[in-house]
Design a protein around this motif. Structure first.
Motif, PDB file in Angstrom:
ATOM      1  N   VAL A   1       2.877 -21.943  28.840  1.00 12.49           N
ATOM      2  CA  VAL A   1       3.193 -21.741  27.287  1.00 12.49           C
ATOM      3  C   VAL A   1       2.683 -20.425  27.128  1.00 12.49           C
ATOM      4  CG1 VAL A   1       2.479 -22.719  25.027  1.00 12.49           C
ATOM      5  CG2 VAL A   1       2.766 -24.164  26.849  1.00 12.49           C
ATOM      6  N   VAL A   2       3.242 -19.619  26.385  1.00 12.46           N
ATOM      7  CA  VAL A   2       3.088 -18.008  26.066  1.00 12.46           C
ATOM      8  C   VAL A   2       3.014 -18.093  24.425  1.00 12.46           C
ATOM      9  CG1 VAL A   2       3.708 -15.780  25.853  1.00 12.46           C
ATOM     10  CG2 VAL A   2       4.171 -17.199  27.989  1.00 12.46           C
ATOM     11  N   ALA A   3       1.691 -17.894  23.943  1.00 13.93           N
ATOM     12  CA  ALA A   3       1.525 -17.675  22.350  1.00 13.93           C
ATOM     13  C   ALA A   3       1.716 -16.165  22.327  1.00 13.93           C
ATOM     14  CB  ALA A   3      -0.025 -18.118  22.087  1.00 13.93           C
ATOM     15  N   ALA A   4       2.940 -15.933  21.533  1.00 13.78           N
ATOM     16  CA  ALA A   4       3.194 -14.415  21.307  1.00 13.78           C
ATOM     17  C   ALA A   4       2.798 -14.131  20.096  1.00 13.78           C
ATOM     18  CB  ALA A   4       4.644 -14.400  21.607  1.00 13.78           C
ATOM     19  N   THR A   5       2.459 -12.683  19.812  1.00 11.88           N
ATOM     20  CA  THR A   5       1.868 -12.117  18.558  1.00 11.88           C
ATOM     21  C   THR A   5       3.026 -11.383  18.149  1.00 11.88           C
ATOM     22  OG1 THR A   5       0.651 -10.412  19.523  1.00 11.88           O
ATOM     23  CG2 THR A   5      -0.487 -12.699  19.076  1.00 11.88           C
ATOM     24  N   TYR A   6       2.634 -11.087  16.820  1.00 11.67           N
ATOM     25  CA  TYR A   6       3.867 -10.061  16.149  1.00 11.67           C
ATOM     26  C   TYR A   6       2.763  -9.160  15.217  1.00 11.67           C
ATOM     27  CZ  TYR A   6       3.762 -14.016  12.980  1.00 11.67           C
ATOM     28  OH  TYR A   6       3.446 -15.076  12.279  1.00 11.67           O
ATOM     29  N   ARG A   7       3.194  -7.789  15.000  1.00 11.69           N
ATOM     30  CA  ARG A   7       2.340  -7.155  14.009  1.00 11.69           C
ATOM     31  C   ARG A   7       2.351  -7.600  12.608  1.00 11.69           C
ATOM     32  NH1 ARG A   7       4.835  -1.465  16.227  1.00 11.69           N
ATOM     33  NH2 ARG A   7       6.550  -2.845  16.468  1.00 11.69           N
ATOM     34  N   LEU A   8       1.277  -7.422  11.969  1.00 11.27           N
ATOM     35  CA  LEU A   8       1.029  -8.051  10.406  1.00 11.27           C
ATOM     36  C   LEU A   8       1.177  -7.134   9.419  1.00 11.27           C
ATOM     37  CD1 LEU A   8      -1.909 -10.090  11.991  1.00 11.27           C
ATOM     38  CD2 LEU A   8       0.267 -11.013  11.652  1.00 11.27           C
ATOM     39  N   LEU A   9       1.653  -8.019   8.194  1.00 13.36           N
ATOM     40  CA  LEU A   9       1.525  -7.096   6.778  1.00 13.36           C
ATOM     41  C   LEU A   9       0.179  -6.977   6.534  1.00 13.36           C
ATOM     42  CD1 LEU A   9       3.804  -9.645   5.132  1.00 13.36           C
ATOM     43  CD2 LEU A   9       4.407  -7.397   5.875  1.00 13.36           C
ATOM     44  N   PRO A  10      -0.355  -6.048   5.821  1.00 17.53           N
ATOM     45  CA  PRO A  10       0.858  -5.189   5.071  1.00 17.53           C
ATOM     46  C   PRO A  10       1.035  -3.848   5.856  1.00 17.53           C
ATOM     47  CG  PRO A  10      -1.082  -4.752   4.158  1.00 17.53           C
ATOM     48  CD  PRO A  10      -1.602  -5.867   5.102  1.00 17.53           C
ATOM     49  N   GLU A  11       0.497  -3.591   7.093  1.00 18.34           N
ATOM     50  CA  GLU A  11       0.685  -2.672   7.779  1.00 18.34           C
ATOM     51  C   GLU A  11       2.219  -2.351   8.516  1.00 18.34           C
ATOM     52  OE1 GLU A  11      -3.654  -3.761   8.203  1.00 18.34           O
ATOM     53  OE2 GLU A  11      -1.864  -4.590   8.397  1.00 18.34           O
TER      54      GLU A  11
ATOM     55  N   LYS B   1       4.437 -21.368  -5.132  1.00 12.47           N
ATOM     56  CA  LYS B   1       5.707 -20.118  -5.682  1.00 12.47           C
ATOM     57  C   LYS B   1       4.988 -18.830  -5.609  1.00 12.47           C
ATOM     58  CE  LYS B   1       8.830 -21.213  -8.510  1.00 12.47           C
ATOM     59  NZ  LYS B   1       9.610 -21.387  -9.659  1.00 12.47           N
ATOM     60  N   ASP B   2       3.853 -18.741  -6.296  1.00  9.09           N
ATOM     61  CA  ASP B   2       3.325 -17.372  -6.316  1.00  9.09           C
ATOM     62  C   ASP B   2       2.704 -16.686  -4.901  1.00  9.09           C
ATOM     63  OD1 ASP B   2       3.524 -17.581  -8.884  1.00  9.09           O
ATOM     64  OD2 ASP B   2       1.491 -18.154  -9.406  1.00  9.09           O
ATOM     65  N   SER B   3       2.242 -17.717  -4.229  1.00  8.01           N
ATOM     66  CA  SER B   3       1.809 -17.022  -2.952  1.00  8.01           C
ATOM     67  C   SER B   3       3.027 -16.892  -1.947  1.00  8.01           C
ATOM     68  CB  SER B   3       0.844 -18.283  -2.156  1.00  8.01           C
ATOM     69  OG  SER B   3       1.592 -19.433  -1.431  1.00  8.01           O
ATOM     70  N   LEU B   4       4.115 -17.351  -2.118  1.00  8.13           N
ATOM     71  CA  LEU B   4       5.467 -17.148  -1.403  1.00  8.13           C
ATOM     72  C   LEU B   4       5.730 -15.872  -1.858  1.00  8.13           C
ATOM     73  CD1 LEU B   4       6.985 -20.634  -1.400  1.00  8.13           C
ATOM     74  CD2 LEU B   4       5.973 -19.360   0.754  1.00  8.13           C
ATOM     75  N   GLN B   5       5.905 -15.658  -3.384  1.00  9.58           N
ATOM     76  CA  GLN B   5       6.316 -14.668  -3.872  1.00  9.58           C
ATOM     77  C   GLN B   5       5.604 -13.118  -3.429  1.00  9.58           C
ATOM     78  OE1 GLN B   5       9.274 -14.145  -5.476  1.00  9.58           O
ATOM     79  NE2 GLN B   5       8.941 -11.948  -5.174  1.00  9.58           N
ATOM     80  N   GLU B   6       4.233 -13.534  -3.263  1.00  9.51           N
ATOM     81  CA  GLU B   6       3.345 -12.408  -2.867  1.00  9.51           C
ATOM     82  C   GLU B   6       3.513 -11.834  -1.394  1.00  9.51           C
ATOM     83  OE1 GLU B   6      -0.524 -14.041  -3.364  1.00  9.51           O
ATOM     84  OE2 GLU B   6      -0.378 -13.985  -5.695  1.00  9.51           O
TER      85      GLU B   6
ATOM     86  N   MET C   1      -0.313 -14.198  -0.470  1.00  8.40           N
ATOM     87  CA  MET C   1      -1.637 -13.433  -0.815  1.00  8.40           C
ATOM     88  C   MET C   1      -1.365 -12.001  -1.052  1.00  8.40           C
ATOM     89  SD  MET C   1      -3.793 -13.176   2.929  1.00  8.40           S
ATOM     90  CE  MET C   1      -2.742 -14.672   3.541  1.00  8.40           C
ATOM     91  N   LYS C   2      -2.163 -11.553  -2.055  1.00 11.43           N
ATOM     92  CA  LYS C   2      -2.064 -10.082  -2.299  1.00 11.43           C
ATOM     93  C   LYS C   2      -2.362  -9.260  -1.184  1.00 11.43           C
ATOM     94  CE  LYS C   2      -2.718 -11.011  -7.449  1.00 11.43           C
ATOM     95  NZ  LYS C   2      -2.679 -12.276  -7.389  1.00 11.43           N
ATOM     96  N   GLU C   3      -1.972  -7.987  -1.268  1.00 13.92           N
ATOM     97  CA  GLU C   3      -1.999  -7.225  -0.231  1.00 13.92           C
ATOM     98  C   GLU C   3      -3.462  -6.823  -0.198  1.00 13.92           C
ATOM     99  OE1 GLU C   3       0.062  -3.710   0.288  1.00 13.92           O
ATOM    100  OE2 GLU C   3       1.850  -4.572   0.680  1.00 13.92           O
ATOM    101  N   THR C   4      -3.957  -6.584  -1.228  1.00  9.98           N
ATOM    102  CA  THR C   4      -5.576  -6.160  -1.338  1.00  9.98           C
ATOM    103  C   THR C   4      -6.495  -7.263  -0.796  1.00  9.98           C
ATOM    104  OG1 THR C   4      -5.727  -6.948  -3.611  1.00  9.98           O
ATOM    105  CG2 THR C   4      -5.254  -4.891  -3.242  1.00  9.98           C
ATOM    106  N   GLU C   5      -5.925  -8.674  -0.791  1.00 13.20           N
ATOM    107  CA  GLU C   5      -6.779  -9.716  -0.280  1.00 13.20           C
ATOM    108  C   GLU C   5      -6.531  -9.952   1.500  1.00 13.20           C
ATOM    109  OE1 GLU C   5      -6.339 -12.319  -4.075  1.00 13.20           O
ATOM    110  OE2 GLU C   5      -5.055 -12.725  -2.297  1.00 13.20           O
ATOM    111  N   ILE C   6      -5.479  -9.323   1.880  1.00 10.49           N
ATOM    112  CA  ILE C   6      -5.242  -9.477   3.383  1.00 10.49           C
ATOM    113  C   ILE C   6      -6.344  -9.150   4.154  1.00 10.49           C
ATOM    114  CG2 ILE C   6      -3.784  -8.807   5.165  1.00 10.49           C
ATOM    115  CD1 ILE C   6      -1.318  -8.786   3.331  1.00 10.49           C
TER     116      ILE C   6
END
Length: 298
Positions: A97-107, A196-201, A1-6
C-alpha cells in the motif's frame, strides 16, 4: 478554509494526525512501514509512505499494489491520514500500500495535485492487482486519474478504483440528466467542517479550471466508459453526498462494475485514522469487503 488559515491549520493537523496514528497501536509484526520519495516531472519530489508485508513477494502471484491519496481539502494532511486502511489492506490482502502525497494549497494551485498524482502512478506501476483510491480530496484526485489512466493508456492498466467521499461536481458542470439528483449541498448542513462556504473557500484558493478533465472525470471527452471496477462510499449527511452518488450512477450506466456504500447518518468521514467509536459499526468491515471485491478475492 481561508488561505490565511491554512498555515496554522496545517501545523495543527500535523499534531492531530499523530495521536490517532499512535492509537492504532504497534505495527503488526508481519508488516513493515517506511518512507520514500518519487520525482515529479518539474524537478520537485513527493513523499511516499509504504506499508507492506515483510519479506519478498510470492514468486507466482506477487503482491497486489494499492495507491491511496489522503484528504485535507488539498490544503493539509499527509500519508499518515490513511495509515488505518493502509495497514488493514496490507495485512489482510498481502498488498503493498502506497500512501502518495501531492503538493498543497495555497502554494500550489490547480492542477498541480492531479499532475503530482499522475507522476505517482508512473512511479509505482505493477502488473498484478493495481488499485487506485483515495479519501475526500484524495478521492477527487483518484477519480480524475482513473479516467486519465483510461484516456492516456496507462500500462499496466489499473484494475480497480476506490473512491471515498469525493468532490467531483460544481453547479456549472452537473450533467442535465442528473441535475435533479444534485441536492446535497443544500440539504446537508450538519457538518461544521464541510459547508458550502468551506467548499467555496477551497475553490477560491485552488483556482481550478472547472471544465478541465483534470478537475472532474465528468469533463472527459468520453467519460466513465471502459473504467475498471470501482467502489464508491458516501455519507448520507455529507454536503458532497450527491457527487459520489451521481458518479457511481454514471459509471454504472456506462457499463462499469460498481459497488456502493451509503451511510445514512454519516457526514464527511471515512475509514481513516479519524474513525472512532461513534463511526458506523460496519464502516471498517465494509471498507475491507470493498477492497476484497476490487482485488477479486470474493
Amino acid at each position: 478554509m481561508k488561505e490565511t488559515e491554512i498555515p496554522s491549520m496545517r501545523e495543527l493537523m500535523g499534531k492531530w494526525e499523530q495521536k490517532p496514528v499512535d492509537a492504532l497501536g504497534p505495527l503488526d509484526n508481519d508488516l513493515e512501514e517506511f518512507y520514500g520519495s518519487f520525482p515529479l516531472t518539474d524537478g520537485h519530489s513527493a513523499e511516499l509512505k509504504i506499508t507492506k508485508p515483510k519479506g519478498p513477494p510470492p514468486q507466482v502471484s506477487g503482491f497486489p499494489l494499492i495507491v491511496l491519496f489522503h484528504g485535507g481539502a488539498f490544503s493539509v494532511g499527509s500519508g499518515n491520514m490513511v495509515a488505518r486502511p493502509a495497514r488493514d489492506f496490507a495485512k489482510q490482502f498481502q498488498a503493498v500500500v502506497v500512501a502518495a502525497t501531492y503538493r498543497l494549497l495555497p502554494e500550489y494551485k490547480f492542477p498541480t495535485q492531479m499532475e503530482d498524482g499522475w507522476d505517482a502512478l508512473y512511479g509505482v506501476q505493477l502488473d498484478r492487482g493495481f488499485i487506485l483510491g483515495g479519501f475526500s480530496s484524495g478521492a477527487t484526485v483518484a477519480a480524475v486519474l482513473l479516467q486519465q489512466a483510461r484516456d492516456q493508456g496507462l500500462s499496466p492498466s489499473l484494475t480497480g478504483g476506490f473512491i471515498s467521499i469525493p468532490m467531483l461536481l460544481v453547479d456549472e458542470i452537473v450533467p442535465e440528466c442528473y441535475r435533479g439528483e444534485w441536492k446535497s449541498r443544500e440539504e446537508n448542513t450538519q457538518d461544521p467542517a464541510v459547508t458550502k462556504d468551506s467548499l467555496q473557500e477551497t475553490m477560491d484558493s485552488w483556482i481550478p479550471d472547472i471544465r478541465s478533465p483534470l478537475f472532474s472525470p465528468f469533463n472527459a471527452p468520453n467519460p466513465h466508459k471502459g473504467l475498471p471496477p470501482t467502489y464508491v462510499q458516501v455519507g448520507g449527511l455529507d454536503p458532497l453526498r450527491d457527487d459520489g452518488l451521481i458518479y457511481e450512477k454514471a459509471l454504472r450506466e456506462n457499463g462499469v462494475l460498481t459497488r456502493l456504500d451509503i451511510y445514512s447518518e454519516l457526514t464527511h468521514a471515512a475509514w481513516t485514522i479519524f474513525a472512532n467509536e461513534s463511526s458506523p459499526k460496519d464502516l471498517g468491515t465494509n471498507t475491507m469487503k470493498a477492497m476484497e471485491w476490487l482485488l477479486g478475492k470474493t
